[in-house]
Design a protein around this motif. Structure first.
Motif, PDB file in Angstrom:
ATOM      1  N   ASN A 247      32.766  32.108  37.983  1.00 26.01           N
ATOM      2  CA  ASN A 247      31.670  32.765  36.855  1.00 26.01           C
ATOM      3  C   ASN A 247      33.650  33.995  37.162  1.00 26.01           C
ATOM      4  O   ASN A 247      33.589  34.277  36.125  1.00 26.01           O
ATOM      5  CB  ASN A 247      31.079  33.954  37.187  1.00 26.01           C
ATOM      6  CG  ASN A 247      29.685  33.668  37.103  1.00 26.01           C
ATOM      7  OD1 ASN A 247      29.161  32.989  36.078  1.00 26.01           O
ATOM      8  ND2 ASN A 247      29.010  34.476  37.650  1.00 26.01           N
ATOM      9  N   ALA A 248      34.420  32.965  38.084  1.00 35.97           N
ATOM     10  CA  ALA A 248      35.724  33.940  37.887  1.00 35.97           C
ATOM     11  C   ALA A 248      36.721  32.744  37.865  1.00 35.97           C
ATOM     12  O   ALA A 248      37.930  33.649  37.748  1.00 35.97           O
ATOM     13  CB  ALA A 248      36.307  34.340  39.721  1.00 35.97           C
ATOM     14  N   MET A 249      36.384  32.098  37.086  1.00 30.96           N
ATOM     15  CA  MET A 249      37.406  30.952  36.429  1.00 30.96           C
ATOM     16  C   MET A 249      38.726  31.478  35.030  1.00 30.96           C
ATOM     17  O   MET A 249      39.634  30.953  35.214  1.00 30.96           O
ATOM     18  CB  MET A 249      36.868  29.419  36.281  1.00 30.96           C
ATOM     19  CG  MET A 249      36.137  29.236  37.345  1.00 30.96           C
ATOM     20  SD  MET A 249      38.197  27.805  38.510  1.00 30.96           S
ATOM     21  CE  MET A 249      38.585  27.213  36.946  1.00 30.96           C
ATOM     22  N   PRO A 250      38.004  32.251  34.476  1.00 31.93           N
ATOM     23  CA  PRO A 250      38.759  32.753  33.918  1.00 31.93           C
ATOM     24  C   PRO A 250      39.921  33.471  34.384  1.00 31.93           C
ATOM     25  O   PRO A 250      40.938  33.594  33.877  1.00 31.93           O
ATOM     26  CB  PRO A 250      37.402  33.830  32.937  1.00 31.93           C
ATOM     27  CG  PRO A 250      36.748  33.104  33.306  1.00 31.93           C
ATOM     28  CD  PRO A 250      36.452  32.895  33.842  1.00 31.93           C
ATOM     29  N   LEU A 251      40.056  34.073  35.365  1.00 30.26           N
ATOM     30  CA  LEU A 251      40.427  34.484  35.995  1.00 30.26           C
ATOM     31  C   LEU A 251      41.990  33.664  36.391  1.00 30.26           C
ATOM     32  O   LEU A 251      43.361  33.957  36.157  1.00 30.26           O
ATOM     33  CB  LEU A 251      40.715  35.720  37.316  1.00 30.26           C
ATOM     34  CG  LEU A 251      39.579  36.740  36.764  1.00 30.26           C
ATOM     35  CD1 LEU A 251      39.292  37.380  38.197  1.00 30.26           C
ATOM     36  CD2 LEU A 251      40.044  37.588  35.647  1.00 30.26           C
ATOM     37  N   ALA A 252      41.221  32.210  37.278  1.00 34.78           N
ATOM     38  CA  ALA A 252      42.181  31.890  38.025  1.00 34.78           C
ATOM     39  C   ALA A 252      43.002  30.247  36.732  1.00 34.78           C
ATOM     40  O   ALA A 252      43.652  30.062  37.108  1.00 34.78           O
ATOM     41  CB  ALA A 252      41.060  31.217  39.069  1.00 34.78           C
ATOM     42  N   ARG A 380      35.686  38.483  32.110  1.00 36.43           N
ATOM     43  CA  ARG A 380      35.611  38.694  30.976  1.00 36.43           C
ATOM     44  C   ARG A 380      36.087  39.420  30.451  1.00 36.43           C
ATOM     45  O   ARG A 380      35.544  41.008  30.491  1.00 36.43           O
ATOM     46  CB  ARG A 380      34.049  37.603  30.522  1.00 36.43           C
ATOM     47  CG  ARG A 380      33.564  37.034  30.904  1.00 36.43           C
ATOM     48  CD  ARG A 380      31.577  36.392  29.978  1.00 36.43           C
ATOM     49  NE  ARG A 380      32.099  34.800  30.772  1.00 36.43           N
ATOM     50  CZ  ARG A 380      31.773  34.137  29.798  1.00 36.43           C
ATOM     51  NH1 ARG A 380      32.530  33.954  28.160  1.00 36.43           N
ATOM     52  NH2 ARG A 380      31.511  32.660  29.948  1.00 36.43           N
ATOM     53  N   ARG A 381      36.688  39.689  29.311  1.00 37.82           N
ATOM     54  CA  ARG A 381      37.326  40.850  28.505  1.00 37.82           C
ATOM     55  C   ARG A 381      36.432  40.953  27.066  1.00 37.82           C
ATOM     56  O   ARG A 381      35.075  41.232  27.439  1.00 37.82           O
ATOM     57  CB  ARG A 381      38.402  39.819  27.589  1.00 37.82           C
ATOM     58  CG  ARG A 381      39.617  38.725  27.688  1.00 37.82           C
ATOM     59  CD  ARG A 381      40.402  39.559  28.407  1.00 37.82           C
ATOM     60  NE  ARG A 381      41.319  38.690  29.080  1.00 37.82           N
ATOM     61  CZ  ARG A 381      42.915  39.000  29.252  1.00 37.82           C
ATOM     62  NH1 ARG A 381      43.224  40.016  29.173  1.00 37.82           N
ATOM     63  NH2 ARG A 381      43.307  37.688  29.715  1.00 37.82           N
ATOM     64  N   VAL A 382      37.139  42.743  26.945  1.00 35.97           N
ATOM     65  CA  VAL A 382      35.753  43.447  26.453  1.00 35.97           C
ATOM     66  C   VAL A 382      34.909  42.613  25.053  1.00 35.97           C
ATOM     67  O   VAL A 382      33.724  42.828  24.615  1.00 35.97           O
ATOM     68  CB  VAL A 382      36.795  45.122  25.501  1.00 35.97           C
ATOM     69  CG1 VAL A 382      35.416  45.452  24.344  1.00 35.97           C
ATOM     70  CG2 VAL A 382      36.506  45.428  27.124  1.00 35.97           C
ATOM     71  N   GLU A 383      35.518  41.710  24.119  1.00 32.96           N
ATOM     72  CA  GLU A 383      35.104  40.574  23.259  1.00 32.96           C
ATOM     73  C   GLU A 383      33.708  40.070  23.521  1.00 32.96           C
ATOM     74  O   GLU A 383      33.210  39.911  22.828  1.00 32.96           O
ATOM     75  CB  GLU A 383      36.321  40.416  22.640  1.00 32.96           C
ATOM     76  CG  GLU A 383      35.756  39.705  21.586  1.00 32.96           C
ATOM     77  CD  GLU A 383      36.957  38.607  20.644  1.00 32.96           C
ATOM     78  OE1 GLU A 383      37.093  39.387  19.701  1.00 32.96           O
ATOM     79  OE2 GLU A 383      37.422  37.986  21.076  1.00 32.96           O
TER      80      GLU A 383
END
Length: 385
Positions: A247-252, A380-383
């Motif tokens: 779940n943390a892949m968007p940050l990496a 994840r971002r707000v959108e």
């Protein structure tokens, strides 16, 4: 001189009558005082229920003056002062309670806990810490430990915070492994800033061992490897995030793409990013994939087409703006104005939002600057929430 028994016979009834009258007067006075004290107490309670705190305080002060030995009234008055922000008066009330010799052990602990809360609310952390430490072994022990944990976190005293977290976990108050991993990461950041990368790496490896599912230690370790000129180790560390914390892949994602290109492992990085995107479609992962496209116009156009395809399963204004930025419009002369408007509209949508208090920020935080909660920011971002 002979003693006259008649005086004795007359004096005994008189003494009895005077004693009876005196007792009746004392009882009447006692009843009157007892009536007045509860009346003031219930008056204060009524004001409190009607959210009239000023009048409630006046009523409780009146009740305390008439019955200064009633500890419950003192507790109620002290709590009211604290709620109103009158911390100095609250401290005086609770210190007065602690000075009484007739106070029971449980009430003494209760007053000590209330005094610690007064200091804590007033921002006197050192005095609050000293007051809370006296509650070890009392029925307020767990509450005092939680308050101490908050104090140590606010003062960034990570070793003491870790020690309290271990005690709380040992007493079955929940799992604190994630927090302890954060404490080690904070220590590692301090050591790295002080020019001690080896010690920082040791702390981060300890954090990974304590909380294997936490993404931050791996993320920070990859940053450390990059800064110390070890991109291969950084890339290998980033790959483990996909397994341990998908779940943390968007940050990496961005770092993974950049490091993969740096060490000539683009195919491996792209494969991991594609798999992550298929599992959890994310704009950050998509942008990392697009950034790895080739230099030819056909490859760039194919990569940018991914933004339009993203709209099939995500109603993303950000993706639409990214796609339009690379397209030629029928009235191209208006493209810059349209693009500026879209970028302005999408800016709030690219923020991160704390799930605990709603605090929004441009960057991702492991601890919310607003409510101090750990891991309250989704990746994840707000959108995309």
């Amino acid at each position: 001189m002979e003693f006259d028994l008649s005086w004795l016979l007359l004096g005994l009834p008189l003494a009895f009558v005077l004693g009876w009258l005196a007792s009746r007067f004392d009882l009447r006075q006692l009843r009157l005082e007892n009536r007045q004290a509860p009346k003031a107490y219930f008056k204060g309670l009524n004001f409190l229920l009607n959210e009239q705190q000023d009048k409630a305080i006046d009523a409780f002060i009146e009740a305390v003056q008439k019955d200064p030995d009633t500890s419950e009234l003192h507790f109620a008055l002290g709590n009211l002062f604290r709620r109103r922000g009158e911390y100095e008066r609250a401290v005086r009330v609770h210190e007065h309670l602690l000075s009484r010799g007739d106070l029971s052990v449980d009430d003494r602990h209760r007053a000590q806990h209330a005094l610690a809360l007064d200091f804590l609310k007033a921002g006197l952390l050192d005095r609050a810490e000293a007051a809370l430490q006296k509650l070890e072994g009392s029925r307020f022990e767990e509450q005092s430990r939680l308050a101490l944990l908050s104090i140590y976190e606010r003062s960034r005293d990570w070793p003491h915070a870790a020690a309290i977290a271990k005690k709380l976990e040992a007493s079955a108050q929940g799992t604190f492994s994630g927090r302890m991993a954060h404490y080690l990461c904070e220590e590692a950041a301090t050591l790295q800033a002080a020019g001690q990368p080896a010690e920082a790496q040791q702390r981060l490896e300890q954090a990974i061992a304590i909380a294997p599912q936490s993404p931050r230690p791996r993320f920070d370790l990859a940053h450390l490897f990059n800064k110390t000129g070890r991109p291969q180790e950084a890339f290998d560390t980033l790959l483990t995030i996909a397994q341990a914390a998908p779940n943390a892949m968007p940050l990496a994602a961005k770092m993974l793409a950049n490091t993969g290109q740096q060490v000539n492992r683009q195919a491996e990085a792209l494969s991991v990013l594609e798999a992550s995107y298929q599992q959890f479609p994310s704009l950050d992962v998509l942008e990392a994939i697009v950034s790895m496209a080739g230099d030819t116009p056909a490859e760039i156009k194919s990569a940018r087409l991914r933004y339009a395809q993203h709209l099939d399963h995500e109603k993303s204004l950000v993706a639409a703006a990214r796609w339009i930025a690379g397209e030629t419009l029928q009235h191209e002369e208006f493209h810059p104005q349209v693009q500026r408007a879209l970028d302005h509209a999408t800016k709030p949508l690219t923020r991160y939002r704390c799930a605990a208090c709603g605090f929004e920020a441009k960057q991702h935080f492991w601890q919310c600057p607003g409510c101090q909660a750990w891991d309250s920011y989704p990746a994840r971002r707000v959108e995309e929430l």
